[in-house]
Write a protein that holds these residues in place. Structure first.
Motif, PDB file in Angstrom:
ATOM      1  N   PRO A   1      -0.659   9.698  51.197  1.00  0.00           N
ATOM      2  CA  PRO A   1       0.208   9.204  50.113  1.00  0.00           C
ATOM      3  C   PRO A   1      -0.530   9.143  48.769  1.00  0.00           C
ATOM      4  N   LEU A   2      -0.707  10.305  48.167  1.00  0.00           N
ATOM      5  CA  LEU A   2      -1.423  10.388  46.900  1.00  0.00           C
ATOM      6  C   LEU A   2      -0.439  10.562  45.759  1.00  0.00           C
ATOM      7  N   SER A   3      -0.839  10.128  44.567  1.00  0.00           N
ATOM      8  CA  SER A   3       0.037  10.245  43.405  1.00  0.00           C
ATOM      9  C   SER A   3       0.262  11.706  43.026  1.00  0.00           C
ATOM     10  N   ALA A   4      -0.721  12.564  43.317  1.00  0.00           N
ATOM     11  CA  ALA A   4      -0.596  14.004  43.066  1.00  0.00           C
ATOM     12  C   ALA A   4      -1.402  14.722  44.140  1.00  0.00           C
ATOM     13  N   PRO A   5      -1.019  15.947  44.506  1.00  0.00           N
ATOM     14  CA  PRO A   5      -1.794  16.682  45.502  1.00  0.00           C
ATOM     15  C   PRO A   5      -3.228  16.899  45.018  1.00  0.00           C
ATOM     16  N   VAL A   6      -4.143  16.975  45.949  1.00  0.00           N
ATOM     17  CA  VAL A   6      -5.542  17.187  45.598  1.00  0.00           C
ATOM     18  C   VAL A   6      -5.695  18.619  45.094  1.00  0.00           C
ATOM     19  N   PRO A   7      -6.073  18.796  43.825  1.00  0.00           N
ATOM     20  CA  PRO A   7      -6.216  20.149  43.282  1.00  0.00           C
ATOM     21  C   PRO A   7      -7.603  20.719  43.529  1.00  0.00           C
ATOM     22  N   ALA A   8      -7.724  21.997  43.347  1.00  0.00           N
ATOM     23  CA  ALA A   8      -9.015  22.704  43.305  1.00  0.00           C
ATOM     24  C   ALA A   8      -9.826  22.610  44.573  1.00  0.00           C
ATOM     25  N   VAL A   9      -9.171  22.547  45.726  1.00  0.00           N
ATOM     26  CA  VAL A   9      -9.909  22.600  46.981  1.00  0.00           C
ATOM     27  C   VAL A   9      -9.808  24.032  47.481  1.00  0.00           C
ATOM     28  N   GLY A  10     -10.965  24.695  47.643  1.00  0.00           N
ATOM     29  CA  GLY A  10     -10.987  26.092  48.054  1.00  0.00           C
ATOM     30  C   GLY A  10     -10.575  26.280  49.503  1.00  0.00           C
ATOM     31  N   THR A  11     -10.331  27.510  49.873  1.00  0.00           N
ATOM     32  CA  THR A  11      -9.870  27.843  51.205  1.00  0.00           C
ATOM     33  C   THR A  11     -10.880  27.475  52.280  1.00  0.00           C
ATOM     34  N   PHE A  12     -12.153  27.637  51.990  1.00  0.00           N
ATOM     35  CA  PHE A  12     -13.180  27.399  52.997  1.00  0.00           C
ATOM     36  C   PHE A  12     -13.971  26.129  52.723  1.00  0.00           C
ATOM     37  N   ASP A  13     -13.449  25.238  51.879  1.00  0.00           N
ATOM     38  CA  ASP A  13     -14.172  24.024  51.501  1.00  0.00           C
ATOM     39  C   ASP A  13     -13.966  22.897  52.498  1.00  0.00           C
ATOM     40  N   TRP A  14     -15.052  22.206  52.795  1.00  0.00           N
ATOM     41  CA  TRP A  14     -15.003  20.935  53.488  1.00  0.00           C
ATOM     42  C   TRP A  14     -14.794  19.901  52.405  1.00  0.00           C
ATOM     43  N   VAL A  15     -14.195  18.778  52.741  1.00  0.00           N
ATOM     44  CA  VAL A  15     -13.892  17.750  51.758  1.00  0.00           C
ATOM     45  C   VAL A  15     -14.551  16.441  52.175  1.00  0.00           C
ATOM     46  N   LEU A  16     -15.246  15.838  51.229  1.00  0.00           N
ATOM     47  CA  LEU A  16     -15.795  14.507  51.399  1.00  0.00           C
ATOM     48  C   LEU A  16     -14.928  13.596  50.538  1.00  0.00           C
ATOM     49  N   ALA A  17     -14.019  12.865  51.169  1.00  0.00           N
ATOM     50  CA  ALA A  17     -13.080  12.009  50.454  1.00  0.00           C
ATOM     51  C   ALA A  17     -13.525  10.563  50.615  1.00  0.00           C
ATOM     52  N   TYR A  18     -13.489   9.827  49.517  1.00  0.00           N
ATOM     53  CA  TYR A  18     -13.881   8.431  49.607  1.00  0.00           C
ATOM     54  C   TYR A  18     -13.032   7.567  48.704  1.00  0.00           C
ATOM     55  N   ASP A  19     -12.834   6.351  49.155  1.00  0.00           N
ATOM     56  CA  ASP A  19     -12.056   5.367  48.437  1.00  0.00           C
ATOM     57  C   ASP A  19     -13.028   4.500  47.659  1.00  0.00           C
ATOM     58  N   CYS A  20     -12.705   4.240  46.414  1.00  0.00           N
ATOM     59  CA  CYS A  20     -13.640   3.524  45.545  1.00  0.00           C
ATOM     60  C   CYS A  20     -12.872   2.523  44.706  1.00  0.00           C
ATOM     61  N   GLU A  21     -13.097   1.257  44.925  1.00  0.00           N
ATOM     62  CA  GLU A  21     -12.437   0.223  44.138  1.00  0.00           C
ATOM     63  C   GLU A  21     -13.422  -0.577  43.304  1.00  0.00           C
ATOM     64  N   VAL A  22     -14.590  -0.885  43.879  1.00  0.00           N
ATOM     65  CA  VAL A  22     -15.580  -1.715  43.202  1.00  0.00           C
ATOM     66  C   VAL A  22     -16.842  -0.901  42.974  1.00  0.00           C
ATOM     67  N   ASP A  23     -17.420  -0.987  41.799  1.00  0.00           N
ATOM     68  CA  ASP A  23     -18.676  -0.319  41.456  1.00  0.00           C
ATOM     69  C   ASP A  23     -18.583   1.192  41.704  1.00  0.00           C
ATOM     70  N   CYS A  24     -17.524   1.778  41.190  1.00  0.00           N
ATOM     71  CA  CYS A  24     -17.236   3.197  41.439  1.00  0.00           C
ATOM     72  C   CYS A  24     -18.307   4.136  40.921  1.00  0.00           C
ATOM     73  N   LEU A  25     -18.914   3.815  39.829  1.00  0.00           N
ATOM     74  CA  LEU A  25     -19.928   4.706  39.281  1.00  0.00           C
ATOM     75  C   LEU A  25     -21.112   4.836  40.230  1.00  0.00           C
ATOM     76  N   ALA A  26     -21.543   3.741  40.827  1.00  0.00           N
ATOM     77  CA  ALA A  26     -22.668   3.781  41.776  1.00  0.00           C
ATOM     78  C   ALA A  26     -22.271   4.522  43.049  1.00  0.00           C
ATOM     79  N   VAL A  27     -21.061   4.281  43.539  1.00  0.00           N
ATOM     80  CA  VAL A  27     -20.596   4.951  44.757  1.00  0.00           C
ATOM     81  C   VAL A  27     -20.457   6.449  44.508  1.00  0.00           C
ATOM     82  N   ALA A  28     -19.862   6.821  43.380  1.00  0.00           N
ATOM     83  CA  ALA A  28     -19.696   8.240  43.050  1.00  0.00           C
ATOM     84  C   ALA A  28     -21.058   8.916  42.904  1.00  0.00           C
ATOM     85  N   ASP A  29     -22.010   8.230  42.297  1.00  0.00           N
ATOM     86  CA  ASP A  29     -23.353   8.789  42.134  1.00  0.00           C
ATOM     87  C   ASP A  29     -24.025   8.994  43.490  1.00  0.00           C
TER      88      ASP A  29
END
Length: 178
Positions: A60-88
């Motif tokens: 249930p995403l607000s928009a489909p996930v763009p730019a995922v290639g045909t052979f790409d694996w996806v590392l998806a993560y949820d980030c609510e607190v301290d997002c900059l550190a988690v993203a880094d």
């Protein structure tokens, strides 16, 4: 005193040796399975297998996930607190893949921080019941969730799993990047 074996006796011994050569490994394998002897019990994956989760396209995403290639694996993560550190943290893991890095796309759900290089931003339309804050999922190229990790999981364990999956699922030789 010498033991003399007749020609027929030698032929029987050869036949028994040949039968033993083919039946012996079957007996050994059966005994290993039956008595659980010599079979490794260690886990391969550090995350939890999650076959019951829906495909990425059904999230249930607000928009489909763009730019995922045909052979790409996806590392998806949820980030609510301290997002900059988690993203880094997950950006550093992505870079640690080296030449395999182009085969991975990072998708972040939530947070107000800008996207880091190679990262795709998305938002939950409504948070699903199976998603916890700071969850992490590893998704195969077909959109199926392969592994799920608890919040604040060690990056080294995720990297180990990811390297193993990329090694076991090589990119097709004629695959081109879009």
């Amino acid at each position: 005193m010498t033991l003399r074996i007749s020609h027929a006796g030698r032929q029987r011994l050869k036949l028994l040796a040949l039968i033993g050569l083919f039946i012996g490994p079957l007996i050994v394998a059966w005994s290993m399975v039956e008595w659980r002897v010599g079979i490794p019990n260690e886990r391969v994956a550090n995350g939890r297998l999650m076959p019951a989760l829906p495909n990425l396209e059904e999230w249930p995403l607000s928009a489909p996930v763009p730019a995922v290639g045909t052979f790409d694996w996806v590392l998806a993560y949820d980030c609510e607190v301290d997002c900059l550190a988690v993203a880094d943290r997950w950006w550093r893991l992505h870079r640690a893949l080296g030449r395999e890095a182009p085969r991975l796309t990072r998708v972040r759900f939530g947070g107000q921080a800008d996207a880091l290089p190679g990262e795709v931003l998305s938002q939950w339309r409504v948070r699903p019941a199976w998603s916890r804050e700071d969850s992490l999922w590893l998704i195969d190229p077909e959109g199926r969730v392969v592994l799920s990790y608890r919040p604040h999981h060690e990056a080294e364990d995720v990297l180990e799993d990811l390297r193993h999956l990329l090694k076991m699922n090589p990119q097709p030789a004629l695959a081109t990047r879009e």
